[in-house]
Write a protein that holds these residues in place. Structure first.
Motif, PDB file in Angstrom:
ATOM      1  N   ASN A   2       0.852  -1.181   0.000  1.00  0.00           N
ATOM      2  CA  ASN A   2       0.000   0.000   0.000  1.00  0.00           C
ATOM      3  C   ASN A   2       0.889   1.233   0.000  1.00  0.00           C
ATOM      4  OD1 ASN A   2      -1.969   1.883   0.321  1.00  0.00           O
ATOM      5  ND2 ASN A   2      -3.111   0.697   1.823  1.00  0.00           N
ATOM      6  N   GLN A   3       0.946   1.940  -1.134  1.00  0.00           N
ATOM      7  CA  GLN A   3       1.792   3.102  -1.270  1.00  0.00           C
ATOM      8  C   GLN A   3       0.950   4.368  -1.235  1.00  0.00           C
ATOM      9  OE1 GLN A   3       3.742   2.475  -4.980  1.00  0.00           O
ATOM     10  NE2 GLN A   3       5.024   0.789  -4.234  1.00  0.00           N
ATOM     11  N   SER A   4       1.616   5.507  -1.119  1.00  0.00           N
ATOM     12  CA  SER A   4       0.936   6.790  -1.131  1.00  0.00           C
ATOM     13  C   SER A   4       0.991   7.395  -2.520  1.00  0.00           C
ATOM     14  CB  SER A   4       1.587   7.742  -0.120  1.00  0.00           C
ATOM     15  OG  SER A   4       1.051   9.032  -0.254  1.00  0.00           O
ATOM     16  N   LEU A   5      -0.063   8.072  -2.902  1.00  0.00           N
ATOM     17  CA  LEU A   5      -0.136   8.703  -4.219  1.00  0.00           C
ATOM     18  C   LEU A   5       0.440  10.118  -4.225  1.00  0.00           C
ATOM     19  CD1 LEU A   5      -3.599   7.569  -5.567  1.00  0.00           C
ATOM     20  CD2 LEU A   5      -1.369   6.988  -6.462  1.00  0.00           C
ATOM     21  N   SER A   6       1.049  10.528  -3.148  1.00  0.00           N
ATOM     22  CA  SER A   6       1.654  11.859  -3.125  1.00  0.00           C
ATOM     23  C   SER A   6       3.127  11.808  -3.520  1.00  0.00           C
ATOM     24  CB  SER A   6       1.523  12.460  -1.722  1.00  0.00           C
ATOM     25  OG  SER A   6       2.173  11.634  -0.764  1.00  0.00           O
ATOM     26  N   SER A   7       3.565  10.679  -4.056  1.00  0.00           N
ATOM     27  CA  SER A   7       4.979  10.479  -4.378  1.00  0.00           C
ATOM     28  C   SER A   7       5.360  11.242  -5.646  1.00  0.00           C
ATOM     29  CB  SER A   7       5.258   8.988  -4.557  1.00  0.00           C
ATOM     30  OG  SER A   7       4.454   8.479  -5.586  1.00  0.00           O
ATOM     31  N   GLU A   9       6.645  10.144  -8.281  1.00  0.00           N
ATOM     32  CA  GLU A   9       6.331   9.410  -9.488  1.00  0.00           C
ATOM     33  C   GLU A   9       5.008   9.875 -10.097  1.00  0.00           C
ATOM     34  OE1 GLU A   9       7.363   8.179  -6.712  1.00  0.00           O
ATOM     35  OE2 GLU A   9       9.122   6.913  -7.098  1.00  0.00           O
ATOM     36  N   PHE A  10       4.039  10.226  -9.238  1.00  0.00           N
ATOM     37  CA  PHE A  10       2.745  10.630  -9.775  1.00  0.00           C
ATOM     38  C   PHE A  10       2.774  12.065 -10.299  1.00  0.00           C
ATOM     39  CE2 PHE A  10       1.351   6.801  -7.869  1.00  0.00           C
ATOM     40  CZ  PHE A  10       0.305   6.399  -8.666  1.00  0.00           C
ATOM     41  N   SER A  11       3.603  12.879  -9.737  1.00  0.00           N
ATOM     42  CA  SER A  11       3.792  14.211 -10.320  1.00  0.00           C
ATOM     43  C   SER A  11       4.368  14.087 -11.717  1.00  0.00           C
ATOM     44  CB  SER A  11       4.730  15.035  -9.429  1.00  0.00           C
ATOM     45  OG  SER A  11       4.136  15.233  -8.155  1.00  0.00           O
ATOM     46  N   SER A  12       5.316  13.153 -11.862  1.00  0.00           N
ATOM     47  CA  SER A  12       5.890  12.900 -13.185  1.00  0.00           C
ATOM     48  C   SER A  12       4.837  12.348 -14.142  1.00  0.00           C
ATOM     49  CB  SER A  12       7.062  11.920 -13.059  1.00  0.00           C
ATOM     50  OG  SER A  12       7.559  11.573 -14.325  1.00  0.00           O
ATOM     51  N   LEU A  13       3.951  11.480 -13.612  1.00  0.00           N
ATOM     52  CA  LEU A  13       2.907  10.899 -14.448  1.00  0.00           C
ATOM     53  C   LEU A  13       1.963  11.970 -14.971  1.00  0.00           C
ATOM     54  CD1 LEU A  13       1.336   8.493 -15.604  1.00  0.00           C
ATOM     55  CD2 LEU A  13       0.141   8.333 -13.395  1.00  0.00           C
ATOM     56  N   THR A  14       1.575  12.915 -14.138  1.00  0.00           N
ATOM     57  CA  THR A  14       0.654  13.964 -14.578  1.00  0.00           C
ATOM     58  C   THR A  14       1.297  14.848 -15.634  1.00  0.00           C
ATOM     59  OG1 THR A  14       1.364  15.384 -12.749  1.00  0.00           O
ATOM     60  CG2 THR A  14      -0.562  13.992 -12.373  1.00  0.00           C
ATOM     61  N   SER A  28      -0.263  20.712  -8.100  1.00  0.00           N
ATOM     62  CA  SER A  28      -0.568  19.841  -6.954  1.00  0.00           C
ATOM     63  C   SER A  28      -2.017  19.374  -6.997  1.00  0.00           C
ATOM     64  CB  SER A  28      -0.292  20.572  -5.649  1.00  0.00           C
ATOM     65  OG  SER A  28      -1.108  21.731  -5.547  1.00  0.00           O
ATOM     66  N   LEU A  29      -2.934  20.240  -7.461  1.00  0.00           N
ATOM     67  CA  LEU A  29      -4.333  19.842  -7.568  1.00  0.00           C
ATOM     68  C   LEU A  29      -4.514  18.774  -8.636  1.00  0.00           C
ATOM     69  CD1 LEU A  29      -7.149  20.412  -6.450  1.00  0.00           C
ATOM     70  CD2 LEU A  29      -7.446  22.101  -8.271  1.00  0.00           C
ATOM     71  N   THR A  30      -3.746  18.911  -9.722  1.00  0.00           N
ATOM     72  CA  THR A  30      -3.801  17.888 -10.765  1.00  0.00           C
ATOM     73  C   THR A  30      -3.297  16.554 -10.233  1.00  0.00           C
ATOM     74  OG1 THR A  30      -3.380  19.590 -12.433  1.00  0.00           O
ATOM     75  CG2 THR A  30      -3.052  17.293 -13.090  1.00  0.00           C
ATOM     76  N   THR A  31      -2.213  16.614  -9.484  1.00  0.00           N
ATOM     77  CA  THR A  31      -1.674  15.387  -8.885  1.00  0.00           C
ATOM     78  C   THR A  31      -2.687  14.757  -7.948  1.00  0.00           C
ATOM     79  OG1 THR A  31       0.573  16.262  -9.006  1.00  0.00           O
ATOM     80  CG2 THR A  31       0.183  14.443  -7.477  1.00  0.00           C
ATOM     81  N   ALA A  32      -3.363  15.601  -7.164  1.00  0.00           N
ATOM     82  CA  ALA A  32      -4.376  15.086  -6.241  1.00  0.00           C
ATOM     83  C   ALA A  32      -5.521  14.434  -6.995  1.00  0.00           C
ATOM     84  CB  ALA A  32      -4.899  16.221  -5.362  1.00  0.00           C
ATOM     85  N   ALA A  33      -5.933  15.038  -8.134  1.00  0.00           N
ATOM     86  CA  ALA A  33      -7.039  14.485  -8.916  1.00  0.00           C
ATOM     87  C   ALA A  33      -6.677  13.132  -9.495  1.00  0.00           C
ATOM     88  CB  ALA A  33      -7.432  15.458 -10.020  1.00  0.00           C
ATOM     89  N   VAL A  34      -5.456  13.034 -10.058  1.00  0.00           N
ATOM     90  CA  VAL A  34      -5.026  11.756 -10.634  1.00  0.00           C
ATOM     91  C   VAL A  34      -4.893  10.705  -9.538  1.00  0.00           C
ATOM     92  CG1 VAL A  34      -3.152  10.570 -11.834  1.00  0.00           C
ATOM     93  CG2 VAL A  34      -3.886  12.834 -12.583  1.00  0.00           C
ATOM     94  N   GLY A  35      -4.285  11.107  -8.438  1.00  0.00           N
ATOM     95  CA  GLY A  35      -4.115  10.162  -7.338  1.00  0.00           C
ATOM     96  C   GLY A  35      -5.442   9.653  -6.818  1.00  0.00           C
ATOM     97  N   TYR A  36      -6.405  10.566  -6.653  1.00  0.00           N
ATOM     98  CA  TYR A  36      -7.715  10.150  -6.152  1.00  0.00           C
ATOM     99  C   TYR A  36      -8.409   9.218  -7.140  1.00  0.00           C
ATOM    100  CZ  TYR A  36     -12.628  10.185  -4.957  1.00  0.00           C
ATOM    101  OH  TYR A  36     -13.903   9.782  -4.663  1.00  0.00           O
ATOM    102  N   THR A  37      -8.275   9.513  -8.458  1.00  0.00           N
ATOM    103  CA  THR A  37      -8.918   8.673  -9.474  1.00  0.00           C
ATOM    104  C   THR A  37      -8.387   7.245  -9.421  1.00  0.00           C
ATOM    105  OG1 THR A  37      -9.224  10.592 -10.916  1.00  0.00           O
ATOM    106  CG2 THR A  37      -9.387   8.413 -11.931  1.00  0.00           C
TER     107      THR A  37
END
Length: 762
Positions: A2-7, A9-14, A28-37
């Motif tokens: 179980n990892q966190s989506l605030s890493s 790697e997800f900023s890079s993904l967005t 950061s809001l975009t990262t939060a949206a992708v992470g939540y999705t």
């Protein structure tokens, strides 16, 4: 994993997906949206897999030979199917696990190796058995932990054709006879716990065979079915709004003589649509990483639907739910025995909760005010009733909650002998936490302190809040129910039965909405394999968002708004149901047709008449009083000590486990009699002080005559120690000094006689 989506790697993904362009200047809001999705999708897949597991568990559970949710191993002792009047019930002995074995009994000198047995009866109200032992911290667990042998009465999903409620009662009596035979040296008759619907059935059996029962604990059990608080307890209106019990007969006919318990479960579900429709599923979805085991464990019980015979269910609805005939002593068995709850000789402990919307306190306690108009009537029937209320716990929490198992049930079970010693009267039990500031904490067993205070029928009235107008409406509903049932049986029942086939019965059962919900989400579904594979992949690469993710917070807000909307719908619906019921059954013309009009003086005819005290009961009470009056001077040192102690504390109206634990130890050093004899001593001395206080006190010197002076002084010290364990008021201190003077005078009067005896011996 179980990892966190605030890493990072997800900023890079967005950035690589070009999603930052959606929210320019707010990466950061975009990262939060992708992470939540991603997190929401993974939770959905895991949720779907839990539903698949639930469906498989449902099928496996129903395929078991004896489906139950007991967390303990058990050994079958009696099969109700082998009784002269067979039933689908059985008695099992609970095999204590290694960490919960029966221990020594510090109470009984007769049987120093064992405590009295406990027998737990589970409710047959749509679900399968086992709720009383669903968890380690449960009623069964508490009994085993306290060292009691424990037995459990459960049932099979299908009833024996032709079995009746009376047959079940007689089976319960046979089970208790078996338990009694297995414990011939028990310090008392078996203590019995009746949960929910099993509570009223246990009380009916105890009224039929009172000699078989020790203390009785009824938990969350509805006994007075018309009772309730206006605006709070809508379930009691259901029968009247459906036109009475004709629908029960129709449902049983469509089931070929069997009533599907899933309909009862659905009634419970309908009480709280916010929980049923949304919260239960959402809570699993929102916490799917940790919630699945608890959810699946509970769903195993909640989905274990059972059946009742149509005649059984019709009896329950006509005589209890709608007719409310139990607490008016109107029920008569086939052999002519009248079921009068006032015939129960064992102490009855009623446990209920203000947070219970299925069995609210008025329905759990209203039978007391239904039967007794005054405290004198209760005392005349020599009945002991203790009640305890919880502030907030829900209906199922009374049986399932670990906190309740560790606290209330543990205290009631651990001090069942204290409850059994109480003289006739009405009491309230309180449980408080033991702290460093608790006086004489060394006399308190465990982490909680049990105290019992004397109460009056009027105190219970304040809780129940009886309403004569409401009783008239419910009595009118019962009259109309009988009318509609008669019309159904005369005009429609033959046609319904003629049109019902095994295939139609099977289809109605299989297509019940509750069953379909379990069946459609299992490995039988063609998509189940896809869900299982996807869930395995998600678990291998599980990531989750932080709690402060704005989209996760928005999800919670949406969930809260949905729950609030459903709660509003429930409140509007319940209010409409109550108003409709009152408008229909409060109509004067309908009440007049039902026979509840007005007398010649213009007074409303009462719809709920208390049974009153029969002439033979007055005669029995008079004979008992004469017997007690003749025995006022009888007894020895132990009886004198108990009488003196009760005299000092007679106005306090409280029993405390600290005094009880101390008294139990002291009495064991003064007497070789068991707890049964001590119970008789306590009850008789309390009754003598109530009826003949002056004569009882005047008889103390004669009771001390013949005992050595040293022993008289030793008992006096015991009385002093027991009395002053807790702080006394001025009157109690004066009474203590008075009885101590009597003991001292008796001890001194023996000194010359004892000296003469010693001289002669010399």
């Amino acid at each position: 994993m179980n990892q966190s989506l605030s890493s990072p790697e997800f900023s890079s993904l967005t950035r690589s997906l070009g999603l930052n362009a959606l929210f320019p200047g707010n990466a950061s809001l975009t990262t939060a949206a992708v992470g939540y999705t991603v997190d929401a999708w993974q939770r959905f897949v895991l949720y779907a897999d839990v539903m698949r597991q639930r469906g498989n568990q449902y099928a496996e559970h129903l395929a078991e030979r004896t489906p139950n949710v007991l967390d303990f191993r058990a050994e079958l002792l009696m099969d109700g199917r082998e009784l002269p009047r067979p039933v689908n019930y059985g008695l099992v002995r609970i095999i204590p696990p290694d960490d919960l074995s029966t221990g020594p009994d510090p109470v009984s000198a007769q049987d120093p190796g064992r405590r009295r047995p406990f027998v737990v009866f589970d409710p047959r109200a749509g679900h399968g058995p086992g709720i009383g032992g669903f968890k380690r911290d449960s009623e069964i667990g508490a009994a085993l932990r306290a060292g009691h042998p424990c037995y459990f009465v459960g049932f099979l999903p299908d009833p024996i054709p032709g079995q009746t409620i009376e047959d079940v009662m007689r089976a319960e009596a046979a089970f208790l006879e078996k338990v009694i035979s297995l414990h011939p040296e028990s310090p008392g008759k078996p203590a019995v716990i009746g949960n929910c619907q099993a509570g009223w059935q246990v009380l009916m059996t105890a009224a039929m065979r009172p000699e078989l029962f020790g203390p009785i604990i009824v938990a969350g059990a509805p006994v007075s079915y018309w009772a309730g608080w206006r605006g709070k307890n809508p379930m009691r209106y259901t029968g009247g709004l459906l036109g009475g019990s004709w629908l029960t007969a129709l449902t049983s006919d469509l089931g070929s003589g069997r009533f599907d318990g899933a309909w009862l479960v659905q009634n419970f579900e309908n009480l709280n649509p916010a929980n049923t429709i949304w919260h239960k599923g959402y809570s699993l979805y929102a916490n799917v990483d940790t919630e699945a085991p608890r959810y699946l464990g509970f769903e195993k019980y909640w989905g274990g639907h059972v059946f009742l015979n149509g005649d059984e269910m019709q009896y329950i609805v006509d005589n209890l739910f709608v007719g409310n005939r139990l607490t008016s002593a109107e029920l008569v068995l086939s052999d002519g025995t009248r079921l009068d709850l006032r015939n129960i000789r064992s102490p009855i402990l009623v446990f209920c909760s203000y947070g219970d919307n299925i069995t609210p306190p008025p329905q759990a306690l209203g039978w007391i005010t239904d039967l007794y108009a005054t405290d004198a009537e209760l005392l005349e029937h020599d009945q002991t009733i203790v009640y305890a209320t919880h502030d907030s716990i829900g209906h199922l929490g009374i049986f399932v909650s670990s906190s309740t198992g560790r606290k209330e049930h543990s205290e009631f079970i651990s001090h069942i002998d204290l409850i059994d010693l109480l003289p006739a009267g009405l009491y309230e039990a309180h449980i408080s936490d033991k702290t460093d500031a608790t006086p004489h904490a060394e006399l308190v067993e465990g982490d909680h302190l049990l105290s019992i205070s004397r109460r009056s029928v009027e105190d219970v009235n304040q809780i129940v809040q009886p309403d004569a107008d409401s009783d008239r409406r419910f009595a009118t509903a019962a009259w109309l129910s009988n009318l509609n049932l008669g019309l159904y049986r005369a005009l429609f029942q033959p046609w319904v039965r003629a049109c019902t086939t095994p295939l139609s019965t099977y289809a109605l059962t299989a297509l019940h909405p509750l069953r379909v919900a379990y069946e459609m989400c299992s490995d039988r579904n063609p998509l189940a394999a896809v869900v299982r594979d996807q869930a395995d992949r998600v678990r291998a690469a599980r990531v989750s968002v932080d709690a402060d993710n704005p989209f996760l917070q928005m999800q919670r807000l949406v969930s809260d708004s949905i729950e609030a909307s459903l709660d509003l719908y429930r409140d509007v619906r319940d209010n409409a149901c109550e108003k409709t019921f009152e408008a229909i059954y409060g109509a004067p013309w309908l009440q007049a047709l039902a026979g509840f009009g007005w007398d010649r003086d213009g007074h409303a005819v009462s719809a709920r008449v208390k049974p009153g005290v029969a002439p033979e009961q007055h005669t029995r009470a008079a004979r008992e009083h004469e017997r007690l009056r003749a025995e006022v001077a009888m007894g020895g040192l132990v009886e004198a000590g108990v009488r003196a102690l009760l005299f000092v504390l007679r106005t306090r109206g409280e029993a405390d486990e600290r005094r009880f634990n101390l008294a139990r130890e002291l009495l064991r050093t003064r007497s070789d009699r068991g707890i049964l004899s001590l119970k008789q001593i306590f009850r008789q001395q309390a009754e003598l002080l109530r009826l003949y206080p002056d004569a009882a006190l005047a008889a103390l010197p004669g009771m001390l005559d013949g005992a050595p002076g040293s022993e008289v002084r030793a008992v006096a010290r015991d009385v002093d120690r027991l009395s002053t364990t807790l702080t006394l008021d001025e009157n109690e201190r004066n009474d203590l000094a008075r009885v101590l003077d009597i003991f001292e005078a008796a001890a001194k009067s023996k000194a010359p006689r004892q000296a003469a005896i010693q001289q002669q011996a010399g």
